[in-house]
Design an enzyme around this catalytic site. Structure first.
Site, PDB file in Angstrom:
ATOM      1  N   ASP A  70       0.866  -1.177   0.000  1.00 39.03           N
ATOM      2  CA  ASP A  70       0.000   0.000   0.000  1.00 39.03           C
ATOM      3  C   ASP A  70       0.903   1.227   0.000  1.00 39.03           C
ATOM      4  OD1 ASP A  70      -1.647   2.207   0.588  1.00 39.03           O
ATOM      5  OD2 ASP A  70      -3.106   0.911   1.573  1.00 39.03           O
TER       6      ASP A  70
ATOM      7  N   ARG B  76     -13.428  -4.802  -5.120  1.00 45.64           N
ATOM      8  CA  ARG B  76     -14.227  -4.571  -6.319  1.00 45.64           C
ATOM      9  C   ARG B  76     -13.718  -5.480  -7.423  1.00 45.64           C
ATOM     10  NH1 ARG B  76     -17.251  -2.501  -3.379  1.00 45.64           N
ATOM     11  NH2 ARG B  76     -18.430  -0.547  -3.575  1.00 45.64           N
TER      12      ARG B  76
ATOM     13  N   ASP C 212     -15.660 -12.532  -3.564  1.00 44.51           N
ATOM     14  CA  ASP C 212     -16.962 -11.979  -3.195  1.00 44.51           C
ATOM     15  C   ASP C 212     -17.405 -10.951  -4.218  1.00 44.51           C
ATOM     16  OD1 ASP C 212     -19.228 -11.770  -1.464  1.00 44.51           O
ATOM     17  OD2 ASP C 212     -18.451  -9.846  -0.761  1.00 44.51           O
TER      18      ASP C 212
ATOM     19  N   GLU D 190     -21.154  -7.742 -12.465  1.00 46.34           N
ATOM     20  CA  GLU D 190     -22.098  -8.236 -11.463  1.00 46.34           C
ATOM     21  C   GLU D 190     -23.526  -7.902 -11.883  1.00 46.34           C
ATOM     22  OE1 GLU D 190     -20.908  -6.594  -7.693  1.00 46.34           O
ATOM     23  OE2 GLU D 190     -19.057  -7.777  -7.632  1.00 46.34           O
TER      24      GLU D 190
ATOM     25  N   HIS E  57     -21.166 -10.731  -3.797  1.00 44.76           N
ATOM     26  CA  HIS E  57     -20.857  -9.410  -3.262  1.00 44.76           C
ATOM     27  C   HIS E  57     -21.729  -9.146  -2.024  1.00 44.76           C
ATOM     28  CE1 HIS E  57     -19.297  -5.142  -4.486  1.00 44.76           C
ATOM     29  NE2 HIS E  57     -19.189  -5.352  -3.178  1.00 44.76           N
TER      30      HIS E  57
END
Length: 325
Positions: free
Chosen positions: A182, A243, A267, A272, A291
């Site tokens: 990160d 996402r 997930d 989608e 999701h």
């Protein structure tokens, strides 16, 4: 004058009840001038007609585009978006119209972190495979499906914002190391949580479980592409609870089918709902959830309450807690 609020109908169950505890509506009592209703239309995108009827929108899945708020009769002053992500809202278009957009970042941190752990445990223990062989009467095949112990393995996180920082201390007792990529999070903060800051390449090549927990933006779109999957160990598992478009689904399918990586827990998917023809749905080394793995009664009440609180704040002329515009 009444302040009218509409909630999108995708938050209703088949029985016509809210998907969240109705106690969340207590927030509306803070302003006696509020009029609230379920938006009559069940739409994938907020229409200009809907935007002309309400001062506040409580939105779950429907998109809010530039066209949604383009007309002169647009009445919307505040959009309270369920969840931490707001890629379904054209934030720039809303800002140009003076519309405040809020999200619910704190409400989902622990639930999504737990969802990531759920996928890690399911993949490492080969939960669905073992369930299947029992149902198929193949009990003795269990010796062919040994799980993966975690105490000697490394967890890799792509993204250490709110969800990542929640996940690190939860996951740390189970793993040998937690590695984090990160570029925007301080290394000392990560050390304090029990993790090590590493480059993207190091995190992918050294981790046994790679969890995506970063936001979707121009920088992260297809971050997990063919080259990224090629850096991972053949024994590694890939998990995405952020996402779908952060991973290139075609490249992921190829990596899974070729044995370039061992398994995936998703997930989220690039499109989608996922197409029923997606190769992911035929792969025994893949878990796909809609999701919604983090959705619990506690989580959804907290999300709805936070979104409604922001809308009521704006109706009272106050600054909402979690603005993104």
């Amino acid at each position: 004058m009444a302040f009218r609020i509409g909630t999108t109908r995708d938050l209703l169950t088949a029985s016509g009840k809210p998907a969240f505890n109705e106690a969340a509506f207590e927030e509306l009592q803070r302003n006696p001038d509020i009029e609230w209703e379920w938006i009559p239309e069940d739409v994938p995108e907020i229409t200009p007609e809907i935007a002309a009827r309400y001062d506040g929108l409580h939105v779950n899945l429907p998109r809010v585009t530039a066209a949604s708020v383009a007309r002169e009769d647009c009445r919307v002053k505040i959009i309270g978006r369920n969840g931490v992500g707001f890629d379904t809202v054209d934030v720039a278009a809303c800002a140009a119209r003076g519309i405040t957009v809020t999200n619910t970042p704190f409400a989902i941190r622990r639930p999504v972190a737990v969802a990531a752990l759920t996928l890690i445990f399911a993949l490492s223990g080969k939960l669905f495979t073992k369930d299947r062989i029992v149902r198929e009467g193949r009990w003795n095949d269990r010796v062919e499906h040994m799980g993966i112990g975690l105490t000697g393995r490394r967890l890799g996180l792509i993204g250490a914002g709110g969800i990542g920082q929640e996940l690190i201390p939860l996951a740390r007792p189970f793993f040998r190391d937690v590695l984090v990529h990160d570029p925007y999070t301080d290394a000392a903060l990560l050390v304090g949580l029990g993790a090590e800051k590493r480059s993207f390449e190091e995190t992918l090549s050294e981790a046994d479980f790679v969890v995506v927990a970063c936001p979707l933006n121009d920088e992260t779109h297809h971050l997990m592409n063919a080259a990224a999957f090629a850096r991972m160990k053949p024994s590694a598992c890939f998990i995405n609870v952020a996402r779908g478009p952060i991973h290139d689904e075609e490249a992921l399918c190829e990596a899974l089918s070729s044995g370039q990586i061992a398994a995936a827990g998703l997930d989220v998917t690039e499109v989608e709902p996922i197409s029923p023809d997606s190769p992911l749905l035929t792969m025994s080394n893949t878990i796909v959830t809609p999701h919604a793995l983090c959705w619990t009664d506690e989580c959804f009440e907290d999300i709805a309450r936070t979104a409604l609180r922001s809308i009521v704040d704006v109706s009272l002329g106050q600054n909402p807690v979690h603005p993104v515009t």
